[in-house]
Design a protein around this motif. Sequence first.
Motif, PDB file in Angstrom:
ATOM      1  N   VAL A  70       5.438  -4.869  15.902  1.00 29.17           N
ATOM      2  CA  VAL A  70       4.385  -5.642  16.601  1.00 29.17           C
ATOM      3  C   VAL A  70       4.807  -7.043  15.925  1.00 29.17           C
ATOM      4  O   VAL A  70       4.270  -8.677  16.291  1.00 29.17           O
ATOM      5  CB  VAL A  70       3.131  -5.311  16.835  1.00 29.17           C
ATOM      6  N   GLY A  71       5.194  -7.000  14.280  1.00 29.82           N
ATOM      7  CA  GLY A  71       5.022  -7.946  14.094  1.00 29.82           C
ATOM      8  C   GLY A  71       4.058  -8.891  13.545  1.00 29.82           C
ATOM      9  O   GLY A  71       2.605  -8.062  13.922  1.00 29.82           O
ATOM     10  N   THR A  97       0.626  -1.140   0.048  1.00 25.95           N
ATOM     11  CA  THR A  97       0.085   0.354  -0.276  1.00 25.95           C
ATOM     12  C   THR A  97       0.791   1.200   0.123  1.00 25.95           C
ATOM     13  O   THR A  97       0.527   1.926  -1.042  1.00 25.95           O
ATOM     14  CB  THR A  97      -1.249  -0.032   0.791  1.00 25.95           C
ATOM     15  N   LEU A  98       2.140   1.353   1.005  1.00 25.08           N
ATOM     16  CA  LEU A  98       2.903   2.312   0.898  1.00 25.08           C
ATOM     17  C   LEU A  98       3.453   2.562  -0.492  1.00 25.08           C
ATOM     18  O   LEU A  98       3.375   3.618  -0.425  1.00 25.08           O
ATOM     19  CB  LEU A  98       4.172   2.328   2.294  1.00 25.08           C
ATOM     20  N   GLY A  99       4.162   2.123  -0.784  1.00 26.58           N
ATOM     21  CA  GLY A  99       4.991   1.825  -2.337  1.00 26.58           C
ATOM     22  C   GLY A  99       3.691   2.177  -3.577  1.00 26.58           C
ATOM     23  O   GLY A  99       3.807   2.950  -4.405  1.00 26.58           O
ATOM     24  N   HIS A 100       2.580   1.738  -3.512  1.00 31.33           N
ATOM     25  CA  HIS A 100       0.970   2.156  -3.988  1.00 31.33           C
ATOM     26  C   HIS A 100       1.109   3.646  -4.156  1.00 31.33           C
ATOM     27  O   HIS A 100       1.425   4.345  -4.930  1.00 31.33           O
ATOM     28  CB  HIS A 100       0.130   0.906  -4.286  1.00 31.33           C
ATOM     29  N   GLU A 101       1.083   4.107  -2.622  1.00 33.58           N
ATOM     30  CA  GLU A 101       0.797   5.489  -2.482  1.00 33.58           C
ATOM     31  C   GLU A 101       2.091   6.405  -3.353  1.00 33.58           C
ATOM     32  O   GLU A 101       2.198   7.467  -3.651  1.00 33.58           O
ATOM     33  CB  GLU A 101       0.748   5.832  -1.341  1.00 33.58           C
ATOM     34  N   LYS A 102       3.075   5.709  -2.919  1.00 29.42           N
ATOM     35  CA  LYS A 102       4.321   6.658  -3.710  1.00 29.42           C
ATOM     36  C   LYS A 102       4.456   6.533  -4.657  1.00 29.42           C
ATOM     37  O   LYS A 102       4.640   7.663  -5.616  1.00 29.42           O
ATOM     38  CB  LYS A 102       6.040   6.105  -2.982  1.00 29.42           C
ATOM     39  N   THR A 103       3.611   5.597  -5.164  1.00 24.62           N
ATOM     40  CA  THR A 103       3.476   5.781  -7.085  1.00 24.62           C
ATOM     41  C   THR A 103       2.494   6.751  -7.639  1.00 24.62           C
ATOM     42  O   THR A 103       2.481   7.690  -8.851  1.00 24.62           O
ATOM     43  CB  THR A 103       2.906   4.558  -7.613  1.00 24.62           C
ATOM     44  N   ILE A 104       1.525   6.520  -6.454  1.00 25.27           N
ATOM     45  CA  ILE A 104       0.637   7.959  -7.095  1.00 25.27           C
ATOM     46  C   ILE A 104       1.368   9.429  -6.592  1.00 25.27           C
ATOM     47  O   ILE A 104       0.317  10.304  -7.544  1.00 25.27           O
ATOM     48  CB  ILE A 104      -0.557   7.804  -6.231  1.00 25.27           C
ATOM     49  N   GLY A 135       2.379   6.058   5.877  1.00 23.98           N
ATOM     50  CA  GLY A 135       3.958   5.633   6.789  1.00 23.98           C
ATOM     51  C   GLY A 135       3.897   4.748   8.692  1.00 23.98           C
ATOM     52  O   GLY A 135       4.722   3.861   8.982  1.00 23.98           O
ATOM     53  N   GLU A 136       3.084   5.435   8.809  1.00 24.49           N
ATOM     54  CA  GLU A 136       3.010   5.141  10.289  1.00 24.49           C
ATOM     55  C   GLU A 136       2.110   3.307  10.507  1.00 24.49           C
ATOM     56  O   GLU A 136       2.910   3.065  11.543  1.00 24.49           O
ATOM     57  CB  GLU A 136       1.887   6.082  11.240  1.00 24.49           C
ATOM     58  N   ILE A 137       1.208   3.441  10.172  1.00 23.52           N
ATOM     59  CA  ILE A 137       0.987   1.529   9.970  1.00 23.52           C
ATOM     60  C   ILE A 137       2.000   0.462   9.567  1.00 23.52           C
ATOM     61  O   ILE A 137       2.176  -0.177  10.544  1.00 23.52           O
ATOM     62  CB  ILE A 137      -0.199   1.823   9.153  1.00 23.52           C
ATOM     63  N   VAL A 138       2.625   0.575   9.054  1.00 25.69           N
ATOM     64  CA  VAL A 138       3.486  -0.237   8.602  1.00 25.69           C
ATOM     65  C   VAL A 138       5.154  -0.088   9.690  1.00 25.69           C
ATOM     66  O   VAL A 138       4.812  -0.806   9.928  1.00 25.69           O
ATOM     67  CB  VAL A 138       4.658   0.676   6.184  1.00 25.69           C
ATOM     68  N   ASP A 139       5.231   0.846   9.845  1.00 28.94           N
ATOM     69  CA  ASP A 139       6.320   0.796  11.435  1.00 28.94           C
ATOM     70  C   ASP A 139       5.696   0.299  12.645  1.00 28.94           C
ATOM     71  O   ASP A 139       5.897  -0.232  13.139  1.00 28.94           O
ATOM     72  CB  ASP A 139       5.987   3.199  11.767  1.00 28.94           C
TER      73      ASP A 139
END
Length: 164
Positions: free
Chosen positions: A144-145, A90-97, A135-139
């Motif tokens: 937490v794993g 999702t983060l990668g896609h948002e960077k593409t957008i 990005g916050e969600i990914v962090d």
Amino acid sequence: MISKTMQDALNAQINLEQYSAQLYLAMGAHCAGKSFKGFAHWLAVQASEETAHAAKLITFLLDRGGKLELQAIAAPPKDFGGVIQVFEQTLGHEKTITASINALFELARAEKDHASEIALQWYVTEQVEEEAGVGEIVDHLHAVGDQGGAIWYLDSKMGKRGKR
């Protein structure tokens, strides 16, 4: 009147926003299939936002005398891995957008199309928020794993997302 070049670029962005909605719906269904209903909800809300982004661009294009030319939307992937991988994608896609919006903004500036530049400023700002939020969600997910109770807590938290 909008230039043909800007019209074509806006139509491409509309298609990309609609693909984003499809992608997030597929990701949400993937999460729901793994019993992560909260992450699925978050992604469903995100999908509806992407649809709204496309609609806003359509209205702008038509208001400027442009022609809407919808294209086929590519099918999203069928598998996305675990929840961490879903949100990394999702983060990668948002960077593409973001890159696509920035290119549109630069096109508007190069064409001295002030109306498009001003309209696209909203999308530039929106993408800063999108990347920061995902990005916050990914962090959090990395912290937490993908095993244990903490991921279920995050799932519960994601299920409370409302529309912005």
